[in-house]
Design a protein around this motif. Structure first.
Motif, PDB file in Angstrom:
ATOM      1  N   GLY A   1      60.473  79.781 -38.678  1.00 28.79           N
ATOM      2  CA  GLY A   1      60.025  80.251 -37.371  1.00 28.79           C
ATOM      3  C   GLY A   1      61.173  80.468 -36.408  1.00 28.79           C
ATOM      4  O   GLY A   1      61.202  81.456 -35.660  1.00 28.79           O
ATOM      5  N   VAL A   2      62.155  79.562 -36.423  1.00 23.51           N
ATOM      6  CA  VAL A   2      63.333  79.685 -35.552  1.00 23.51           C
ATOM      7  C   VAL A   2      64.124  80.947 -35.901  1.00 23.51           C
ATOM      8  O   VAL A   2      64.564  81.692 -35.024  1.00 23.51           O
ATOM      9  CB  VAL A   2      64.231  78.440 -35.677  1.00 23.51           C
ATOM     10  CG1 VAL A   2      65.551  78.648 -34.934  1.00 23.51           C
ATOM     11  CG2 VAL A   2      63.518  77.210 -35.122  1.00 23.51           C
TER      12      VAL A   2
ATOM     13  N   THR B   1      70.084  76.671 -35.275  1.00 24.36           N
ATOM     14  CA  THR B   1      69.901  76.631 -33.818  1.00 24.36           C
ATOM     15  C   THR B   1      71.228  76.727 -33.074  1.00 24.36           C
ATOM     16  O   THR B   1      71.232  76.969 -31.870  1.00 24.36           O
ATOM     17  CB  THR B   1      69.163  75.351 -33.401  1.00 24.36           C
ATOM     18  OG1 THR B   1      69.808  74.198 -33.965  1.00 24.36           O
ATOM     19  CG2 THR B   1      67.712  75.379 -33.855  1.00 24.36           C
ATOM     20  N   ALA B   2      72.342  76.541 -33.769  1.00 23.53           N
ATOM     21  CA  ALA B   2      73.643  76.761 -33.134  1.00 23.53           C
ATOM     22  C   ALA B   2      73.819  78.228 -32.764  1.00 23.53           C
ATOM     23  O   ALA B   2      74.577  78.571 -31.844  1.00 23.53           O
ATOM     24  CB  ALA B   2      74.774  76.316 -34.072  1.00 23.53           C
ATOM     25  N   ILE B   3      73.115  79.124 -33.472  1.00 26.30           N
ATOM     26  CA  ILE B   3      73.131  80.553 -33.156  1.00 26.30           C
ATOM     27  C   ILE B   3      71.920  80.925 -32.307  1.00 26.30           C
ATOM     28  O   ILE B   3      72.038  81.618 -31.295  1.00 26.30           O
ATOM     29  CB  ILE B   3      73.117  81.394 -34.452  1.00 26.30           C
ATOM     30  CG1 ILE B   3      74.252  80.963 -35.384  1.00 26.30           C
ATOM     31  CG2 ILE B   3      73.213  82.880 -34.107  1.00 26.30           C
ATOM     32  CD1 ILE B   3      75.634  81.168 -34.821  1.00 26.30           C
ATOM     33  N   ALA B   4      70.751  80.436 -32.716  1.00 24.73           N
ATOM     34  CA  ALA B   4      69.513  80.800 -32.017  1.00 24.73           C
ATOM     35  C   ALA B   4      69.477  80.250 -30.596  1.00 24.73           C
ATOM     36  O   ALA B   4      68.972  80.913 -29.681  1.00 24.73           O
ATOM     37  CB  ALA B   4      68.310  80.282 -32.810  1.00 24.73           C
ATOM     38  N   GLY B   5      70.010  79.036 -30.387  1.00 20.69           N
ATOM     39  CA  GLY B   5      69.983  78.417 -29.065  1.00 20.69           C
ATOM     40  C   GLY B   5      70.708  79.230 -28.008  1.00 20.69           C
ATOM     41  O   GLY B   5      70.144  79.525 -26.940  1.00 20.69           O
ATOM     42  N   PRO B   6      71.976  79.621 -28.239  1.00 19.34           N
ATOM     43  CA  PRO B   6      72.681  80.437 -27.245  1.00 19.34           C
ATOM     44  C   PRO B   6      72.016  81.783 -26.973  1.00 19.34           C
ATOM     45  O   PRO B   6      72.017  82.259 -25.842  1.00 19.34           O
ATOM     46  CB  PRO B   6      74.062  80.622 -27.888  1.00 19.34           C
ATOM     47  CG  PRO B   6      74.255  79.408 -28.734  1.00 19.34           C
ATOM     48  CD  PRO B   6      72.883  79.119 -29.287  1.00 19.34           C
ATOM     49  N   ILE B   7      71.441  82.404 -28.003  1.00 19.74           N
ATOM     50  CA  ILE B   7      70.741  83.674 -27.788  1.00 19.74           C
ATOM     51  C   ILE B   7      69.569  83.462 -26.830  1.00 19.74           C
ATOM     52  O   ILE B   7      69.376  84.220 -25.872  1.00 19.74           O
ATOM     53  CB  ILE B   7      70.245  84.247 -29.129  1.00 19.74           C
ATOM     54  CG1 ILE B   7      71.422  84.675 -29.994  1.00 19.74           C
ATOM     55  CG2 ILE B   7      69.301  85.429 -28.899  1.00 19.74           C
ATOM     56  CD1 ILE B   7      71.029  85.138 -31.382  1.00 19.74           C
TER      57      ILE B   7
ATOM     58  N   GLY C   1      56.589  82.093 -28.648  1.00 19.12           N
ATOM     59  CA  GLY C   1      55.265  82.153 -29.261  1.00 19.12           C
ATOM     60  C   GLY C   1      55.325  82.634 -30.693  1.00 19.12           C
ATOM     61  O   GLY C   1      54.656  82.087 -31.580  1.00 19.12           O
ATOM     62  N   ILE C   2      56.142  83.661 -30.942  1.00 15.92           N
ATOM     63  CA  ILE C   2      56.315  84.163 -32.312  1.00 15.92           C
ATOM     64  C   ILE C   2      56.905  83.080 -33.207  1.00 15.92           C
ATOM     65  O   ILE C   2      56.509  82.928 -34.370  1.00 15.92           O
ATOM     66  CB  ILE C   2      57.202  85.419 -32.301  1.00 15.92           C
ATOM     67  CG1 ILE C   2      56.462  86.570 -31.608  1.00 15.92           C
ATOM     68  CG2 ILE C   2      57.608  85.819 -33.718  1.00 15.92           C
ATOM     69  CD1 ILE C   2      57.311  87.797 -31.373  1.00 15.92           C
ATOM     70  N   ASN C   3      57.863  82.335 -32.688  1.00 18.89           N
ATOM     71  CA  ASN C   3      58.452  81.217 -33.423  1.00 18.89           C
ATOM     72  C   ASN C   3      57.376  80.231 -33.861  1.00 18.89           C
ATOM     73  O   ASN C   3      57.261  79.873 -35.041  1.00 18.89           O
ATOM     74  CB  ASN C   3      59.494  80.535 -32.531  1.00 18.89           C
ATOM     75  CG  ASN C   3      60.062  79.259 -33.132  1.00 18.89           C
ATOM     76  OD1 ASN C   3      59.748  78.865 -34.251  1.00 18.89           O
ATOM     77  ND2 ASN C   3      60.907  78.596 -32.376  1.00 18.89           N
ATOM     78  N   ASN C   4      56.572  79.805 -32.921  1.00 20.84           N
ATOM     79  CA  ASN C   4      55.548  78.806 -33.208  1.00 20.84           C
ATOM     80  C   ASN C   4      54.484  79.322 -34.176  1.00 20.84           C
ATOM     81  O   ASN C   4      54.069  78.614 -35.103  1.00 20.84           O
ATOM     82  CB  ASN C   4      54.893  78.349 -31.899  1.00 20.84           C
ATOM     83  CG  ASN C   4      55.852  77.585 -31.015  1.00 20.84           C
ATOM     84  OD1 ASN C   4      56.737  76.892 -31.506  1.00 20.84           O
ATOM     85  ND2 ASN C   4      55.694  77.707 -29.707  1.00 20.84           N
TER      86      ASN C   4
END
Length: 494
Positions: A188-189, A134-140, A158-161
């Motif tokens: 999912g993340v 999430t250190a990468i996914a969060g900023p995106i 939605g795709i993540n979940n």
């Protein structure tokens, strides 16, 4: 035969807020449907104890995720949405998030002996990996939101979940239990981040101390406010786990998830409105902000109020039919938490608008009062009343927060409620309640299909009454359906 290209072309012509809210609502409905079905399977396959362990994992992740983000995510969305040097603000946030995450992971490793439950269940490593990803996914995701691509963000969420659930089900079937649930969340993340990156158009550039300072000023208050919100969402889970056994955590969180159906519309609207309100605040378009708030509350309550009525009348049978006998004992908690979801409509929008209007310090002051009250009430009520006490503590402090947030927001804009729309919602819900209550009085709810039938009847009755009584809702719904052009002919008798 449906013309898919024509449908997408028509969707793009709809007002941006309506369009993005529709996309968000679609994914909310899709995930909740899949989430309900998967949770039913998890509840019957592994029971409340394993689910309780997983929910505690989520609680720990939320807490540590808050510290690794530090409030800079919301600050980055705010600054990027203002349109001034978006690349520099994104770059500053990305580096800050990376540094905070690495520091947090090292601290967790250093003090890992204090997290015996996570280590024994085999998910401590999953927690570390999730924080790093999430250190990468969060900023995106924040960059996508800041540039106003909320349709993309909502779709990827939605795709993540959905991806998470699709992976978790076979993992549970193969016997991986809590680790399988945590691993599915990680997958999912990653999947959502990969898709989001394809629509990402910000770039890493050099930035100055001024950019960090600008983010810090806003993030400081946002971080403190987020900490308070986290207390409302996770403190009850942690304290139930402390005072009671893990099975009660599972029952409480399953019931809380079940009440999420009441937040479909509010979740879709609030995720879409944040960058819009931020932009309007920058250009001082206060009338647009006031109008958007009143409509957002009305549209959120259109679903939350009838769900509360339906939960009171049918909640015990729904919990028993869907999750099993152990979870039926959460009926009283269900009623209280459905009330929480109604109050949360006001609380969340009021505090969100304070943040978007660049008054996060006031949002924090409001939340701080609720945080103290929430912790105190949970500590007092959980030992006395169990999970019912946790639900009552949340309801009381959420109500307090809503009142304080309304008072603070009223100093910066006129807070208007659409009284006619609210009246239509209440009357339609009451009529639906009478019909559903009469059905249950004379027809035994002997199995899940009979129960689902009465839910469907109630939904149809309520939808018909709302469309007939509220001309604004009727006009906007008809307009959207006709613009999308899916071949559906709007009934002339409505």
């Amino acid at each position: 035969m449906l013309n898919i290209n024509a449908i997408f072309s028509n969707i793009l012509k709809i007002d941006p807020i309506q369009r993005q809210s529709i996309i968000s609502l679609f994914w909310q409905v899709s995930f909740t449907a899949i989430g309900f079905l998967s949770t039913m399977y998890f509840a019957r396959a592994v029971g409340a104890s394993i689910l309780g362990s997983y929910f505690l994992f989520l609680a720990y992740y939320s807490i540590f995720g808050m510290f690794t983000d530090g409030g800079f995510g919301g600050a980055a969305v705010k600054r990027i949405s203002e349109g001034e040097e978006p690349d520099a603000y994104f770059s500053a946030y990305f580096i800050l998030r990376l540094v905070f995450t690495i520091t947090g992971v090292l601290v967790l490793i250093l003090f890992k002996d204090y997290f015996v439950d996570l280590i024994n269940s085999g998910i401590f490593v999953w927690l570390l990996m999730l924080l790093l990803v999430t250190a990468i996914a969060g900023p995106i995701s924040s960059g996508i939101a800041g540039t106003g691509k909320m349709g993309v963000r909502n779709t990827c969420e939605g795709i993540n979940n959905i991806s998470r659930v699709i992976i978790q089900i076979p993992a549970i079937y193969l016997g991986y239990e809590t680790a399988g649930l945590a691993g599915g969340m990680l997958a999912g993340v990653i999947i959502a981040a990969i898709i989001e990156f394809r629509f990402f158009d910000l770039h890493l550039v050099s930035f100055k101390w001024e950019h960090i300072k600008s983010l810090s000023v806003f993030s400081f208050w946002l971080f403190l406010t987020s900490s308070g919100v986290l207390v409302f969402s996770q403190a009850d889970t942690v304290l139930i786990g402390y005072f009671m056994d893990i099975e009660n955590v599972g029952i409480y969180r399953v019931v809380l998830q079940f009440t999420g159906v009441a937040t479909f519309s509010s979740s879709a609207i609030r995720m879409t409105l944040w960058p819009r309100v931020s932009q309007w605040s920058k250009t001082n378009e206060i009338p647009l902000i006031e109008e958007s708030l009143s409509r957002a509350i009305s549209y959120s309550l259109i679903l939350a109020v009838p769900v509360l009525v339906g939960g009171i009348l049918l909640g015990d049978r729904l919990l028993y039919s869907f999750y099993g006998e152990d979870f039926a004992q959460g009926y009283q908690v269900l009623i209280i938490l459905l009330g929480v979801q109604v109050i949360n409509v006001f609380q969340y929008f009021f505090t969100m608008y304070l943040d978007a209007l660049d008054h996060p310090q006031e949002s924090f002051k409001v939340t701080a009062v609720g945080v103290g009250a929430n912790i105190a009430l949970n500590i007092i009520l959980i030992p006395l009343m169990g999970i019912n006490g946790a639900a009552i503590a949340t309801l009381a402090t959420m109500s307090l927060n809503a009142l304080l947030a309304w008072s603070a927001l009223s100093r910066h804009m006129t807070v208007r409620l659409e009284r006619q729309s609210l009246s239509n919602i209440m009357i339609s819900s009451a009529i639906m309640g009478v019909i559903v209550g009469g059905y249950r009085l004379f027809v035994p709810l002997s199995n899940v299909w009979v129960t689902i039938l009465v839910v469907a009847i109630g939904g149809v009755v309520y939808g018909f009454l709302i469309l007939k009584s509220d001309k604004k809702v009727y006009t906007e719904m008809k307009d959207i359906v006709e613009k999308v052009g899916i071949g559906f002919v709007w009934p002339g008798w409505l």
